[in-house]
Design an enzyme around this catalytic site. Structure first.
Site, PDB file in Angstrom:
ATOM      1  N   SER A   1      31.622  32.993  45.110  1.00 52.80           N
ATOM      2  CA  SER A   1      32.330  34.271  45.219  1.00 52.80           C
ATOM      3  C   SER A   1      31.337  35.394  44.994  1.00 52.80           C
ATOM      4  O   SER A   1      30.294  35.194  44.362  1.00 52.80           O
ATOM      5  CB  SER A   1      33.429  34.349  44.153  1.00 52.80           C
ATOM      6  OG  SER A   1      33.961  35.651  44.047  1.00 52.80           O
TER       7      SER A   1
ATOM      8  N   TYR B   1      36.387  33.686  35.519  1.00 54.92           N
ATOM      9  CA  TYR B   1      36.344  33.316  36.938  1.00 54.92           C
ATOM     10  C   TYR B   1      34.925  33.467  37.471  1.00 54.92           C
ATOM     11  O   TYR B   1      34.398  32.579  38.139  1.00 54.92           O
ATOM     12  CB  TYR B   1      37.294  34.206  37.731  1.00 54.92           C
ATOM     13  CG  TYR B   1      37.125  34.103  39.229  1.00 54.92           C
ATOM     14  CD1 TYR B   1      37.634  33.022  39.937  1.00 54.92           C
ATOM     15  CD2 TYR B   1      36.441  35.097  39.938  1.00 54.92           C
ATOM     16  CE1 TYR B   1      37.475  32.919  41.309  1.00 54.92           C
ATOM     17  CE2 TYR B   1      36.276  35.006  41.310  1.00 54.92           C
ATOM     18  CZ  TYR B   1      36.797  33.918  41.992  1.00 54.92           C
ATOM     19  OH  TYR B   1      36.619  33.820  43.353  1.00 54.92           O
TER      20      TYR B   1
END
Length: 264
Positions: free
Chosen positions: A142, A155
């Site tokens: 990501s 995350y």
């Protein structure tokens, strides 16, 4: 590695980017083993495959279950006769809250799905890939895996772990038949907040494309598969990911502040 005539495993194949990856691979002539915890989502993916659904197998698997993942290569090979690649796409985010306020249960879940799930899938399939004429591992990290996002720190840590795992694998496998790609998507218009149980939490001022156009899941899937087919080392999916990658390399503190200010 070109997709045609290959058998490729896709995690998170029951919705969002994963579903679009499955459909795109089928269009390119691949066979696909679609993996997800959501059986209904997988069935919908198969339905959307239309007359190509005979080349899709579905596997209802929790990728945090190491034993279940360990049994998956055999299931895929029994169905398709071979396995040539994997796209580790499945992932969840955390509620948009700071580490101080995030409970350990949610922390463990995010790390288990995003990092351990990717690790289990990779280790389970890698021995079979090494026996193929060519094979490919694509891991989806990501933009948050190289750039800190307040309220998504765990995350981001999980996706940073995916980044380094993938880059390490690339170095370890450089003299083999297995190529490795890491993908850094920016903003993509998916239901990841809903699917992660993170609804009703703080949102970025950029949410819903207010300040920039989000990639569609279909566009993201096309970029990911193109990177696999070109054996790219790293793939930046979206203008925001490309811009922030450059900025973070040049002035990391400024880039981090820019993201923090956008989140208010």
């Amino acid at each position: 590695m070109k997709a045609r005539d290959k058998v490729i495993v896709v995690t998170g194949g029951g919705n969002g980017i994963g579903r679009e990856i499955v459909l795109n691979l089928l269009e390119k002539g691949a066979s696909v083993a679609a993996v997800d915890v959501n059986e209904e989502g997988l069935k919908e993916t198969v339905k959307l495959a239309g007359d190509q659904q005979d080349r899709v197998s579905i596997h209802v698997v929790d990728i945090t279950d190491r034993d279940a993942v360990g049994a998956l290569p055999g299931e895929v090979i029994n169905h398709h006769g071979q396995v040539d690649g994997i796209i580790n796409n499945a992932g969840i985010i955390q509620p948009f809250i700071n580490v101080n306020d995030l409970d350990y249960e949610k922390i463990d879940l995010v790390m288990d799905v995003n990092f351990n799930g990717t690790l289990y899938m990779t280790k389970s399939f890698l021995p079979y890939f090494l026996e193929r004429p060519e094979a490919h591992i694509t891991n989806v990290s990501s933009m948050g895996g190289f750039l800190p996002v307040p309220g998504q720190t765990i995350y981001g840590a999980s996706k940073a772990a995916v980044k380094l795992l993938t880059e390490g694998l690339h170095s370890e496998l450089k003299d083999t038949n297995v190529n490795v790609t890491v993908v850094f998507p920016g903003g993509v218009g998916t239901n990841i907040m809903k699917n992660s149980g993170a609804e009703g939490t703080r949102e970025s001022k950029n949410d819903e494309g207010k300040a920039h156009k989000l990639l569609s899941p279909k566009e993201a899937a096309e970029i990911i598969i193109d990177g696999m087919e070109k054996d790219e080392y790293r793939v930046l999916a979206g203008k925001d990911s490309k811009m922030m990658d450059r900025l973070y390399r040049l002035v990391p503190k400024r880039a981090a502040k820019m993201i923090a200010d956008r989140l208010g």
